[in-house]
Design a protein around this motif. Sequence first.
Motif, short mmCIF file in Angstrom:
data_model
loop_
_atom_site.label_atom_id
_atom_site.label_comp_id
_atom_site.label_asym_id
_atom_site.label_seq_id
_atom_site.Cartn_x
_atom_site.Cartn_y
_atom_site.Cartn_z
N MET A 1 0.82 -1.20 0.00
CA MET A 1 0.00 0.00 0.00
C MET A 1 0.87 1.26 0.00
N VAL A 2 1.90 1.27 0.83
CA VAL A 2 2.71 2.48 0.98
C VAL A 2 3.49 2.79 -0.30
N THR A 3 4.11 1.77 -0.88
CA THR A 3 4.99 1.99 -2.03
C THR A 3 4.28 2.61 -3.23
N PRO A 4 3.16 2.07 -3.70
CA PRO A 4 2.51 2.69 -4.87
C PRO A 4 1.94 4.06 -4.59
N VAL A 5 1.35 4.27 -3.39
CA VAL A 5 0.81 5.59 -3.07
C VAL A 5 1.93 6.62 -3.00
N TYR A 6 3.04 6.22 -2.42
CA TYR A 6 4.20 7.11 -2.34
C TYR A 6 4.71 7.46 -3.73
N TYR A 7 4.71 6.47 -4.63
CA TYR A 7 5.19 6.74 -5.99
C TYR A 7 4.31 7.75 -6.70
N VAL A 8 2.99 7.57 -6.63
CA VAL A 8 2.07 8.48 -7.34
C VAL A 8 2.21 9.90 -6.82
N LEU A 9 2.20 10.06 -5.51
CA LEU A 9 2.28 11.40 -4.93
C LEU A 9 3.65 12.03 -5.16
N PHE A 10 4.69 11.24 -5.02
CA PHE A 10 6.04 11.76 -5.22
C PHE A 10 6.25 12.19 -6.67
N THR A 11 5.79 11.37 -7.62
CA THR A 11 5.94 11.70 -9.03
C THR A 11 5.17 12.98 -9.38
N THR A 12 3.97 13.09 -8.85
CA THR A 12 3.18 14.30 -9.09
C THR A 12 3.87 15.54 -8.56
N ALA A 13 4.40 15.44 -7.34
CA ALA A 13 5.07 16.59 -6.73
C ALA A 13 6.33 16.97 -7.50
N VAL A 14 7.10 15.98 -7.93
CA VAL A 14 8.34 16.26 -8.67
C VAL A 14 8.02 16.88 -10.02
N MET A 15 7.00 16.37 -10.70
CA MET A 15 6.62 16.95 -12.00
C MET A 15 6.19 18.40 -11.85
N MET A 16 5.44 18.71 -10.79
CA MET A 16 5.02 20.09 -10.56
C MET A 16 6.23 20.97 -10.26
N CYS A 17 7.12 20.47 -9.39
CA CYS A 17 8.30 21.26 -9.03
C CYS A 17 9.20 21.50 -10.24
N SER A 18 9.42 20.47 -11.06
CA SER A 18 10.28 20.61 -12.23
C SER A 18 9.66 21.54 -13.27
N ALA A 19 8.34 21.44 -13.43
CA ALA A 19 7.68 22.32 -14.38
C ALA A 19 7.77 23.78 -13.96
N ILE A 20 7.69 24.04 -12.65
CA ILE A 20 7.78 25.42 -12.17
C ILE A 20 9.21 25.93 -12.19
N LEU A 21 10.15 25.07 -11.77
CA LEU A 21 11.54 25.53 -11.63
C LEU A 21 12.26 25.61 -12.97
N PHE A 22 12.07 24.58 -13.83
CA PHE A 22 12.82 24.51 -15.08
C PHE A 22 11.99 24.89 -16.30
N LYS A 23 10.71 25.23 -16.10
CA LYS A 23 9.83 25.66 -17.21
C LYS A 23 9.79 24.61 -18.33
N GLU A 24 9.61 23.36 -17.94
CA GLU A 24 9.69 22.27 -18.92
C GLU A 24 8.53 22.26 -19.90
N TRP A 25 7.34 22.65 -19.45
CA TRP A 25 6.16 22.50 -20.28
C TRP A 25 6.00 23.62 -21.29
N GLN A 26 6.83 24.65 -21.24
CA GLN A 26 6.66 25.78 -22.16
C GLN A 26 7.04 25.44 -23.59
N HIS A 27 7.93 24.48 -23.78
CA HIS A 27 8.43 24.16 -25.12
C HIS A 27 7.90 22.81 -25.64
N MET A 28 6.86 22.29 -25.01
CA MET A 28 6.31 21.00 -25.43
C MET A 28 5.25 21.19 -26.51
#
Length: 356
Positions: A247-274
């Motif tokens: 239970m812990v491992t998959p829930v942690y993966y989904v939330l962690f991936t979501t948080a990292v994608m949001m942080c990377s999109a804000i910090l590195f502006k990844e989605w602007q050139h897609m």
Amino acid sequence: MGGAGGRPGFYVGLGLALASSAFIGGSFILKKKGLLRLCRRGRARAGQGGHAYLQEWLWWAGLLCMGVGEAANFAAYAFAPATLVTPLGALSVLVSAVLSSTFLNEQLNVHGKIGCILSILGSTVMVVHAPQEEEVSSLESMAEKLKDPGFIVFAVCVLVSSLLLIFVAGPRYGQSNVLVYVLVCSAIGSLSVSCVKGLGIALKELFSGKPVLKEPLGWVLLVCLVICISVQINYLNKALDIFNTSMVTPVYYVLFTTAVMMCSAILFKEWQHMVLDNIIGTISGFLTIVSGIFLLHAFRDMPFTPDLLPLFLQQGRADLHASWRSADRHQSCQHQPLLPLEDKGSQSADEEGESV
């Protein structure tokens, strides 16, 4: 998709991310076995604030395994974009689920296996359509990005929400809701990825001969990384001690991936050139991973029986069994000795006489 490092950097980052998933997935199992041994001995549990796990060698082996995985993950972020490395963490879910069913006797049914496959497929789609991050080749450019108002607002929101989860939601719902402690690990983990990215750039500059050790930003990132990892380890131990590993491992993966994608999109502006197809592919891949994680988590205790099949499949299954029974009876009759008609008649007459 190769990032700033080109195709060689892409393959190096890919290999390191795969190795990281294997080590991290195995670390969950070692830590859980150590916590279970402490529970059988009657020691204070981590979920109740105890730290007896520091005296358990299995827990330390799991920590060492996680350290190796995090080191490989650290190096992978230095060679490849965060949105390429982070989705491959789904493989740690697969490794943890398979190993937990083998060594912890935790059930992995058909739904869980399908969920693991969907997680792998979704990760593959996300890797293919991974967005390109902006070029960050020096600590000066990293410092400029860290001063961006959008990232400052994001970091403040993460810290405030984490403090509320720790001091308000934790004492009330931490023992009954898996999301409380896992949300703390995921939110703080998004900031640790930013620190890892900056330290990777600092190491590259150090190896190229630049006086990085005199730059205060590198030391600040190192201190922040140590604090973030310490918080993640503490609350991940609490979640593992209270709830099932699968239970812990998959829930942690989904939330962690979501948080990292949001942080990377804000910090590195990844989605602007897609382009549009990459946006659709990234979102579709992530939703596929979430679907797989849902199957792995929601139906983990549900055994797969024929009664769960649709009605038309159950009817077909019943007809198939009926045909098998008739075929078996026909085959058994072929092997029985057949009596002549006269013998049958005389045998029936003798039976009637005996009955009279």
